[in-house]
Design an enzyme around this catalytic site. Structure first.
Site, PDB file in Angstrom:
ATOM      1  N   ASP A  99      75.706  73.346  48.288  1.00 47.10           N
ATOM      2  CA  ASP A  99      76.919  73.543  47.492  1.00 47.10           C
ATOM      3  C   ASP A  99      77.616  72.222  47.189  1.00 47.10           C
ATOM      4  O   ASP A  99      78.002  71.495  48.113  1.00 47.10           O
ATOM      5  CB  ASP A  99      77.865  74.468  48.251  1.00 47.10           C
ATOM      6  CG  ASP A  99      79.069  74.886  47.419  1.00 47.10           C
ATOM      7  OD1 ASP A  99      78.978  74.837  46.178  1.00 47.10           O
ATOM      8  OD2 ASP A  99      80.094  75.248  48.009  1.00 47.10           O
ATOM      9  N   ASP A 279      79.576  71.682  38.269  1.00 47.96           N
ATOM     10  CA  ASP A 279      79.432  72.548  39.431  1.00 47.96           C
ATOM     11  C   ASP A 279      78.108  73.295  39.426  1.00 47.96           C
ATOM     12  O   ASP A 279      77.840  74.101  38.550  1.00 47.96           O
ATOM     13  CB  ASP A 279      80.589  73.546  39.473  1.00 47.96           C
ATOM     14  CG  ASP A 279      80.576  74.393  40.734  1.00 47.96           C
ATOM     15  OD1 ASP A 279      80.220  73.858  41.795  1.00 47.96           O
ATOM     16  OD2 ASP A 279      80.920  75.579  40.650  1.00 47.96           O
TER      17      ASP A 279
END
Length: 407
Positions: A99, A279
């Site tokens: 992540d 992202d």
């Protein structure tokens, strides 16, 4: 955080920690990652899940006057990259979410932590909130193995005694900015925890504090179509040169891998230079409400109630122009084909077969909020990306798939 077993999940899974990674240049190490589309429980509204992540990113990222200090990292179990990580000696394998929106590494959500001779309990309680998910437990240091030649000793990890919102995953491998770890040690709230990238570099395992990420567009549910390169870049995965841009100074985007960019549709500017984020955990491309309204009008898209995405007729698709992202001195164009969801996968997001859905949606707030766009996976699968910790910058380059027409 959302239960992964009950949702459409795009997973990028490192094939095995025992596999043979590819070494690039001066000892960067590359691991293959595979894309798996999990639709065991039928289609879902993927846009709805994406927007829940965006809301958490925006709402939890406002920090103190010291910038990133005190910010809360966010992740999303719906759209994940999983990597098989060995922890301990002998190693137990854990499947961890990779992540860029968080920086702590922790285990224990599904497979419980197994103590070995390399496990050291620091006695520090640790806790992290992730929007609608969380974990709390103890901090340990232990040996982490990501692949042959990619081992970290005495890496700080969280060992969860409780966790919420994580299903069929064991935890997180955080590769976000260092300051996102501030405030996660209960008894030392101002202390930061070196990330796996920090320690790989400080221990001499990789030459540079950066990670290169390569994706490729695909129309298959399961395919090995990407890679992570720790400590460098893989020149075989991109064309031309990498253009870098600094991390933005605008909050809240500066909390994450935030940059400044402007966007034009064809030759018409729809979003003036502003701050947003890059992202890996977001599926679609999101732009501020006013820019989205201009895009919707220019493309002729109509809102599809089933998917929440913009729907195009065949004639409108034929007239679609490039969507241009002006980043630094470079322009990165999403071609008409890159702006649509793979039609062969329509049914998995609740869409109609052969319908044409745009992958650009609305952040839900007007421009000027400091969080005016998200360049998600559907952008990143067309460009090589580099997350450079040491130089506080993000890089992009075109790839052989930038102009692919597979969707």
């Amino acid at each position: 955080m959302f239960p992964a077993a009950s949702l459409l999940t795009i997973i990028f899974l490192a094939l095995s920690i025992a596999g043979s990674p590819v070494e690039i240049d001066n000892s960067p190490i590359t691991l293959p990652i595979a894309r798996r589309l999990n639709v065991s429980n039928g289609p879902i509204n993927l846009l709805q899940q994406d927007k829940a992540r965006l809301t958490a990113l925006k709402d939890n990222s406002f920090s103190t006057q010291s910038g990133r200090a005190g910010s809360t990292p966010v992740t999303n179990a719906v759209i994940t990259y999983l990597i098989a990580v060995g922890i301990g000696s002998p190693a137990t394998t854990y499947n961890l979410i990779v992540d860029t929106g968080s920086s702590n590494t922790w285990v224990g959500a599904d497979t419980k932590y197994v103590k070995t001779k390399t496990s050291v309990d620091t006695g520090e309680p640790v806790a992290v909130g992730y929007g609608s998910g969380s974990f709390s437990g103890k901090e340990y240091t232990d040996t982490i193995t990501l692949g042959t030649g990619l081992t970290i000793t005495a890496q700080s990890i969280g060992v969860a005694s409780t966790s919420e919102g994580f299903t069929d995953v064991d935890g997180i491998l955080g590769i976000g900015p260092l300051d996102l770890t501030s405030g996660t040690l209960t008894n030392e709230p101002t202390k930061t925890i070196p990330t796996v990238i920090d320690n790989l570099h400080s221990q001499g395992t990789i030459p540079h504090k950066l990670i290169g990420i390569s994706f490729e567009p695909t129309t298959s549910k399961t395919v090995t179509n990407g890679e992570l390169t720790f400590g460098g870049t893989d020149a075989t995965k991109y064309t031309g040169s990498i253009g870098y841009t600094p991390i933005t100074t605008t909050n809240p985007s500066s909390t994450y891998w935030g940059i400044n960019q402007s966007i034009s549709y064809g030759s018409t500017t729809i979003l003036s230079s502003t701050a947003g984020i890059v992202d890996t955990g977001t599926t679609f491309v999101y732009i501020a409400s006013d820019a989205y309204a201009k895009y919707k009008s220019a493309t002729g898209g109509t809102l599809d109630t089933a998917t929440g995405l913009l729907l195009l007729s065949s004639s409108k698709y034929k007239a679609l122009k490039n969507l241009n992202f002006h980043i630094g001195s470079e322009t990165y164009a999403l071609t008409p084909n890159a702006q649509i969801w793979p039609r062969s996968l329509n049914s998995y997001i609740g869409g109609s077969n052969n319908a044409i859905y745009l992958v650009v949606s609305d952040t839900g707030t007007p421009s000027g909020s400091g969080f005016d766009f998200v360049n998600g996976y559907t952008f990143l699968e067309r460009f090589y990306s580099v997350f450079d910790t040491a130089n506080s910058r993000v890089g992009f380059a075109t790839t052989p798939y930038t102009d692919a027409i597979t969707n």
